[in-house]
Design a protein around this motif. Structure first.
Motif, PDB file in Angstrom:
ATOM      1  N   GLU A   1       0.745  -0.699   0.105  1.00  0.00           N
ATOM      2  CA  GLU A   1      -0.079  -0.030  -0.491  1.00  0.00           C
ATOM      3  C   GLU A   1       1.014   1.139   0.404  1.00  0.00           C
ATOM      4  OE1 GLU A   1      -2.640  -1.194   2.763  1.00  0.00           O
ATOM      5  OE2 GLU A   1      -3.846  -2.364   2.046  1.00  0.00           O
ATOM      6  N   ASP A   2       1.145   2.059   1.281  1.00  0.00           N
ATOM      7  CA  ASP A   2       2.409   3.285   1.072  1.00  0.00           C
ATOM      8  C   ASP A   2       3.200   2.264   1.356  1.00  0.00           C
ATOM      9  OD1 ASP A   2      -0.138   4.715   0.883  1.00  0.00           O
ATOM     10  OD2 ASP A   2      -0.546   5.037   2.902  1.00  0.00           O
ATOM     11  N   VAL A   3       4.043   2.845   0.866  1.00  0.00           N
ATOM     12  CA  VAL A   3       5.473   2.323   0.892  1.00  0.00           C
ATOM     13  C   VAL A   3       6.377   3.930   1.916  1.00  0.00           C
ATOM     14  CG1 VAL A   3       7.856   2.391  -0.517  1.00  0.00           C
ATOM     15  CG2 VAL A   3       5.613   1.246  -1.451  1.00  0.00           C
ATOM     16  N   THR A   4       6.635   2.834   2.039  1.00  0.00           N
ATOM     17  CA  THR A   4       7.439   3.205   4.050  1.00  0.00           C
ATOM     18  C   THR A   4       8.687   3.140   3.988  1.00  0.00           C
ATOM     19  OG1 THR A   4       7.198   1.525   5.129  1.00  0.00           O
ATOM     20  CG2 THR A   4       5.592   2.737   5.527  1.00  0.00           C
ATOM     21  N   SER A   5       9.357   2.634   3.441  1.00  0.00           N
ATOM     22  CA  SER A   5      10.965   2.697   2.916  1.00  0.00           C
ATOM     23  C   SER A   5      11.775   2.262   1.503  1.00  0.00           C
ATOM     24  CB  SER A   5      11.483   1.859   4.284  1.00  0.00           C
ATOM     25  OG  SER A   5      12.716   1.826   4.295  1.00  0.00           O
ATOM     26  N   VAL A   6      12.825   2.349   0.855  1.00  0.00           N
ATOM     27  CA  VAL A   6      13.110   1.608   0.290  1.00  0.00           C
ATOM     28  C   VAL A   6      15.009   0.897   0.523  1.00  0.00           C
ATOM     29  CG1 VAL A   6      11.942   2.138  -1.715  1.00  0.00           C
ATOM     30  CG2 VAL A   6      13.061   3.692  -1.212  1.00  0.00           C
ATOM     31  N   ALA A   7      15.135   0.090  -0.186  1.00  0.00           N
ATOM     32  CA  ALA A   7      16.877   0.285   0.527  1.00  0.00           C
ATOM     33  C   ALA A   7      17.441  -0.777  -0.415  1.00  0.00           C
ATOM     34  CB  ALA A   7      16.868  -0.755   1.640  1.00  0.00           C
TER      35      ALA A   7
ATOM     36  N   VAL B   1      24.464  -6.314  -3.441  1.00  0.00           N
ATOM     37  CA  VAL B   1      23.843  -7.172  -4.951  1.00  0.00           C
ATOM     38  C   VAL B   1      23.349  -5.924  -6.055  1.00  0.00           C
ATOM     39  CG1 VAL B   1      22.904  -9.087  -6.868  1.00  0.00           C
ATOM     40  CG2 VAL B   1      23.980  -9.216  -4.684  1.00  0.00           C
ATOM     41  N   PRO B   2      23.862  -4.683  -6.973  1.00  0.00           N
ATOM     42  CA  PRO B   2      23.773  -4.183  -7.068  1.00  0.00           C
ATOM     43  C   PRO B   2      22.286  -4.032  -7.543  1.00  0.00           C
ATOM     44  CG  PRO B   2      25.483  -4.539  -8.220  1.00  0.00           C
ATOM     45  CD  PRO B   2      25.303  -5.103  -7.639  1.00  0.00           C
ATOM     46  N   HIS B   3      22.062  -4.313  -7.977  1.00  0.00           N
ATOM     47  CA  HIS B   3      20.317  -5.012  -8.689  1.00  0.00           C
ATOM     48  C   HIS B   3      18.973  -5.528  -7.990  1.00  0.00           C
ATOM     49  CE1 HIS B   3      22.084  -8.518 -10.304  1.00  0.00           C
ATOM     50  NE2 HIS B   3      20.817  -9.090 -10.093  1.00  0.00           N
ATOM     51  N   ILE B   4      19.590  -5.294  -7.050  1.00  0.00           N
ATOM     52  CA  ILE B   4      18.558  -5.853  -5.861  1.00  0.00           C
ATOM     53  C   ILE B   4      17.664  -4.861  -4.717  1.00  0.00           C
ATOM     54  CG2 ILE B   4      18.157  -7.301  -3.672  1.00  0.00           C
ATOM     55  CD1 ILE B   4      18.119  -8.964  -6.525  1.00  0.00           C
ATOM     56  N   LEU B   5      16.488  -4.707  -5.075  1.00  0.00           N
ATOM     57  CA  LEU B   5      15.700  -3.546  -4.063  1.00  0.00           C
ATOM     58  C   LEU B   5      15.034  -4.318  -3.340  1.00  0.00           C
ATOM     59  CD1 LEU B   5      15.720   0.056  -3.273  1.00  0.00           C
ATOM     60  CD2 LEU B   5      13.693  -0.949  -5.258  1.00  0.00           C
ATOM     61  N   ALA B   6      14.751  -3.640  -1.700  1.00  0.00           N
ATOM     62  CA  ALA B   6      13.575  -3.520  -0.824  1.00  0.00           C
ATOM     63  C   ALA B   6      13.386  -2.959  -0.238  1.00  0.00           C
ATOM     64  CB  ALA B   6      13.932  -4.975   0.137  1.00  0.00           C
ATOM     65  N   SER B   7      11.537  -2.793  -0.417  1.00  0.00           N
ATOM     66  CA  SER B   7      10.642  -1.709  -0.388  1.00  0.00           C
ATOM     67  C   SER B   7       9.590  -2.344   1.079  1.00  0.00           C
ATOM     68  CB  SER B   7       9.467  -2.069  -1.465  1.00  0.00           C
ATOM     69  OG  SER B   7       9.264  -2.969  -1.733  1.00  0.00           O
TER      70      SER B   7
END
Length: 329
Positions: free
Chosen positions: A174-180, A185-191
């Protein structure tokens, strides 16, 4: 031991280049200070951490900021990165409460240039408040942002007019509170999201690879998952931080006052957290995992406290001096 105190109700970011650090602060959204001012300012400070004779900065009659500009909207998140030959002091990115993503040249702010000269770009692709920002550790020209309705964009600062998404919009967010961005590994993202889910994305495959969620009720190493806290439902996630050395490990935090916990995960077994860290009395708002020492993790929250943990053992190492207000970050 407290080194300095900047008298501002703000979100902040450290300077990314070598040498004694500077601090950027932006008037935080959703809070008032003692003056009840409606002003919104982006300021850059030199705290001079080697000076042990003065502690307070920013109060009336004391040291002021190196540079300051006034903005039309308040700040949800600040990041500072992308140091280049053309911008040696880097770029300050801001997620604003009005849905804008703004980028400023830090050197121009320090020079006290006009706001229009310091502004690199202002974008309104997001449809609501931007609460999540992070610069990529390896490709420093890449910036990720998150906002309402699961919106996540990747921005290339070489051409910030054309953002793209990491994959199809996740139905779990829903509302994204954080991204990291992943530390290895440069192409991996968490949200993370207030829906209770944390999604991990593979930008090469342009897809969501796993979604983490925890409803409580099961025992884990490092502490009971349920304990005295509420169980049986997903709690809104406030932040996510990757292990500095291990690409498959991360921590998430719950902003729910009935379950103010920190969860340590290993993606090789993503069905439940490895450890549960309990110590806050109200919801946890922010996490910071030390890049130089993986045995140090900071958390802060609505109980006005900042706690220091060993996330490997779930041991609470220390409790920093409590603030007079929520510790936002």
């Amino acid at each position: 031991m407290k080194l300095k105190e900047i008298h501002r109700t703000s979100t902040f970011a450290w300077s990314p280049y070598p040498g004694l650090p500077l601090v950027a602060s932006g008037t935080v959204s959703g809070a008032l200070d003692a003056s009840f001012s409606n002003d919104s300012q982006l300021e850059i400070w030199d705290p001079n951490l080697l000076d042990k004779h003065s502690y307070d900065i920013g109060a009336e009659g004391l040291q002021g900021p190196q540079g300051v500009l006034t903005t039309s909207s308040r700040f949800n998140r600040l990041v500072w990165g992308n140091v280049t030959a053309t911008r040696p002091k880097g770029v300050i990115g801001a997620g604003m409460e009005n849905g804008e993503l703004a980028l400023w040249d830090a050197a121009k702010i320090i020079e006290n240039a006009e706001a229009s000269a310091a502004l690199i770009t202002r974008n309104t692709n997001h449809t609501g408040p931007v609460r999540a920002l992070d610069f990529n550790n390896f490709q420093t020209h890449l910036l990720s942002s998150g906002a309402v309705n699961g919106e996540i964009y990747i921005w290339d600062l070489n051409d910030p007019s054309k953002p793209y998404s990491p994959g199809a919009r996740s139905a779990k967010l829903e509302d994204v509170t954080s991204v990291a961005w992943n530390s290895q590994v440069p192409h991996i993202l968490a949200s993370s999201s207030n829906s209770g889910y944390t999604a991990v994305w593979d930008l090469r495959g342009k897809r969501e690879v796993v979604a983490l969620a925890y409803g409580g009720g099961a025992a884990t190493a490092g502490g009971p998952a349920g304990g005295a806290f509420a169980t049986g439902g997903r709690r809104g996630m406030s932040d996510v931080a990757w292990h500095p050395d291990n690409a498959t490990r991360l921590v998430t935090s719950s902003e729910d006052d009935s379950s103010p916990i920190i969860m340590s995960w290993d993606l090789r077994n993503a069905r439940a957290p490895e450890k549960i860290l309990t110590g806050h009395d109200k919801g946890v708002l922010s996490l910071s995992w030390c890049r130089q020492d993986a045995d140090l993790l900071l958390s802060c929250g609505k109980d006005n406290r900042t706690l220091c943990w060993n996330p490997q053992t779930a041991e609470l190492i220390g409790d920093l001096q409590a603030a007079n207000n929520w510790a936002f970050q």
